[in-house]
Scaffold this motif. Structure first.
Motif, PDB file in Angstrom:
ATOM      1  N   GLY A 294      -7.221 -15.807  -4.512  1.00  0.00           N
ATOM      2  CA  GLY A 294      -8.174 -15.062  -3.980  1.00  0.00           C
ATOM      3  C   GLY A 294      -9.586 -15.357  -4.470  1.00  0.00           C
TER       4      GLY A 294
ATOM      5  N   GLU B 117      -5.841  -9.192 -10.374  1.00  0.00           N
ATOM      6  CA  GLU B 117      -6.233  -7.903 -10.144  1.00  0.00           C
ATOM      7  C   GLU B 117      -7.565  -7.843  -9.750  1.00  0.00           C
ATOM      8  OE1 GLU B 117      -2.720  -7.423 -12.524  1.00  0.00           O
ATOM      9  OE2 GLU B 117      -4.568  -8.617 -12.698  1.00  0.00           O
ATOM     10  N   ASP B 118      -8.444  -8.614 -10.262  1.00  0.00           N
ATOM     11  CA  ASP B 118      -9.978  -8.606  -9.646  1.00  0.00           C
ATOM     12  C   ASP B 118     -10.158  -9.203  -8.375  1.00  0.00           C
ATOM     13  OD1 ASP B 118     -10.716  -7.297 -12.247  1.00  0.00           O
ATOM     14  OD2 ASP B 118     -11.180  -9.294 -13.189  1.00  0.00           O
ATOM     15  N   ASN B 119      -9.127 -10.037  -7.721  1.00  0.00           N
ATOM     16  CA  ASN B 119      -9.309 -10.599  -6.728  1.00  0.00           C
ATOM     17  C   ASN B 119      -8.640 -10.061  -5.486  1.00  0.00           C
ATOM     18  OD1 ASN B 119     -11.085 -12.608  -7.913  1.00  0.00           O
ATOM     19  ND2 ASN B 119      -9.228 -13.914  -7.871  1.00  0.00           N
ATOM     20  N   LEU B 120      -8.099  -8.541  -5.804  1.00  0.00           N
ATOM     21  CA  LEU B 120      -7.272  -8.021  -4.638  1.00  0.00           C
ATOM     22  C   LEU B 120      -8.016  -7.830  -3.320  1.00  0.00           C
ATOM     23  CD1 LEU B 120      -4.893  -5.848  -6.523  1.00  0.00           C
ATOM     24  CD2 LEU B 120      -4.198  -7.924  -5.692  1.00  0.00           C
ATOM     25  N   SER B 121      -9.122  -7.378  -3.473  1.00  0.00           N
ATOM     26  CA  SER B 121      -9.924  -7.018  -2.203  1.00  0.00           C
ATOM     27  C   SER B 121     -10.197  -8.259  -1.311  1.00  0.00           C
ATOM     28  CB  SER B 121     -11.325  -6.504  -2.656  1.00  0.00           C
ATOM     29  OG  SER B 121     -12.092  -7.457  -3.398  1.00  0.00           O
ATOM     30  N   ARG B 122     -10.483  -9.320  -1.984  1.00  0.00           N
ATOM     31  CA  ARG B 122     -10.675 -10.598  -1.189  1.00  0.00           C
ATOM     32  C   ARG B 122      -9.382 -11.033  -0.708  1.00  0.00           C
ATOM     33  NH1 ARG B 122     -14.318 -13.415   1.857  1.00  0.00           N
ATOM     34  NH2 ARG B 122     -13.996 -15.558   1.518  1.00  0.00           N
TER      35      ARG B 122
ATOM     36  N   LYS C 265      -6.901  -9.043   0.285  1.00  0.00           N
ATOM     37  CA  LYS C 265      -6.621  -8.301   1.156  1.00  0.00           C
ATOM     38  C   LYS C 265      -7.180  -8.610   2.672  1.00  0.00           C
ATOM     39  CE  LYS C 265      -4.482  -4.524   2.663  1.00  0.00           C
ATOM     40  NZ  LYS C 265      -4.737  -4.492   3.977  1.00  0.00           N
ATOM     41  N   GLU C 266      -8.393  -9.096   2.443  1.00  0.00           N
ATOM     42  CA  GLU C 266      -9.286  -9.646   3.517  1.00  0.00           C
ATOM     43  C   GLU C 266      -8.282 -10.893   4.060  1.00  0.00           C
ATOM     44  OE1 GLU C 266     -13.188 -10.594   2.224  1.00  0.00           O
ATOM     45  OE2 GLU C 266     -13.800  -8.423   2.164  1.00  0.00           O
TER      46      GLU C 266
ATOM     47  N   ASP D  98      -5.373  -9.601   5.746  1.00  0.00           N
ATOM     48  CA  ASP D  98      -5.634  -9.059   7.425  1.00  0.00           C
ATOM     49  C   ASP D  98      -5.906  -9.837   8.346  1.00  0.00           C
ATOM     50  OD1 ASP D  98      -5.122  -6.487   5.941  1.00  0.00           O
ATOM     51  OD2 ASP D  98      -6.868  -5.904   5.612  1.00  0.00           O
TER      52      ASP D  98
ATOM     53  N   ILE E 138      -0.236  -2.881  -2.597  1.00  0.00           N
ATOM     54  CA  ILE E 138      -1.576  -2.816  -2.140  1.00  0.00           C
ATOM     55  C   ILE E 138      -1.979  -4.106  -0.761  1.00  0.00           C
ATOM     56  CG2 ILE E 138      -4.211  -3.687  -3.008  1.00  0.00           C
ATOM     57  CD1 ILE E 138      -3.360  -2.509  -5.562  1.00  0.00           C
ATOM     58  N   LEU E 139      -1.453  -5.239  -1.171  1.00  0.00           N
ATOM     59  CA  LEU E 139      -1.690  -6.259  -0.082  1.00  0.00           C
ATOM     60  C   LEU E 139      -0.665  -5.996   0.927  1.00  0.00           C
ATOM     61  CD1 LEU E 139      -2.189  -9.351  -2.454  1.00  0.00           C
ATOM     62  CD2 LEU E 139      -3.814  -7.714  -1.609  1.00  0.00           C
TER      63      LEU E 139
END
Length: 213
Positions: free
Chosen positions: A153, A161-166, A168-169, A172, A197-198
């Motif tokens: 990510g 953990e710091d890359n979870l938002s990416r 998730k993108e 999705d 989360i993912l």
């Protein structure tokens, strides 16, 4: 949840399966991100894993370092893929880039032709593709029937953990077209939280079933 355990050489394969590994990614030289194993290691691992109803994804990478390969290195990888197919591997783990931080399309098409009939994972070379091109890269890999993308990510210097938002993108965007396989820092301790989360069905790592030694 499918747990793909990244195992260096044959030595810890049996432990990985006993502890709950559902699939083995077989490679050598994890200190440089993984390289191709020998004939003997591949033959023994594939035979053993299949006796335990466990699939094997075999890394095909002739050296450490970058993912920009010469014509000769591509030919080496094509030969290795053909060889591992003959040994009965379930899939291969590959990835080629060019000097523009994009997929080396010609190289990948050659490797994919050799890998017809096998499961294919595009490995963490994906994380070196420029951010603005990564969604386009997902589309390219989908079009060419790659099964999954192994990705941290983002930079390996950051925790997963710091890359979870990416990540998730990616999940999705990929939707049901291709599997996003998170890796690099997933352990048996953080696995449940990250998977929740993912909303993923597969994970990858060296410690996702705990310490192997």
């Amino acid at each position: 949840m499918l747990k793909e355990v990244c195992v260096e050489n044959f030595t810890l394969v049996s432990v990985a399966i006993e502890k709950g590994g559902n699939r083995i990614e077989l490679c050598d030289n994890l200190s440089v991100g993984g390289t191709t194993v020998s004939h003997g290691v591949a033959a023994k691992t594939i035979s053993y894993c299949h006796s335990k109803n466990t699939k094997v994804m075999t890394m095909v990478r002739p050296r450490g370092g970058n993912f920009i390969y010469t014509k000769e290195e591509i030919e080496i990888m094509q030969n290795d893929i053909t060889h591992f197919k003959q040994l009965g591997t379930d899939g291969v783990v590959i990835g080629c880039l060019n000097d523009s931080d994009w997929i080396d399309e010609e190289a990948m098409l050659n490797l994919l032709e050799s890998a017809v009939g096998l499961d294919v994972t595009f490995h963490m070379a994906f994380d070196q593709i420029k951010d603005e091109y990564q969604f386009e890269a997902i589309d390219w890999l989908v079009r060419h029937r790659v099964n999954r993308i192994l990705t941290h990510g983002g930079s390996c210097s950051k925790s997963i953990e710091d890359n979870l938002s990416r990540l998730k993108e990616f999940v999705d965007y990929a939707a049901d077209r291709i599997i996003i396989l998170p890796g690099g820092g997933i352990t048996d301790n953080n696995l449940s939280n990250i998977a929740s989360i993912l909303n993923i069905s597969e994970v990858h790592g060296t410690k996702i079933v705990g310490e192997l030694c």
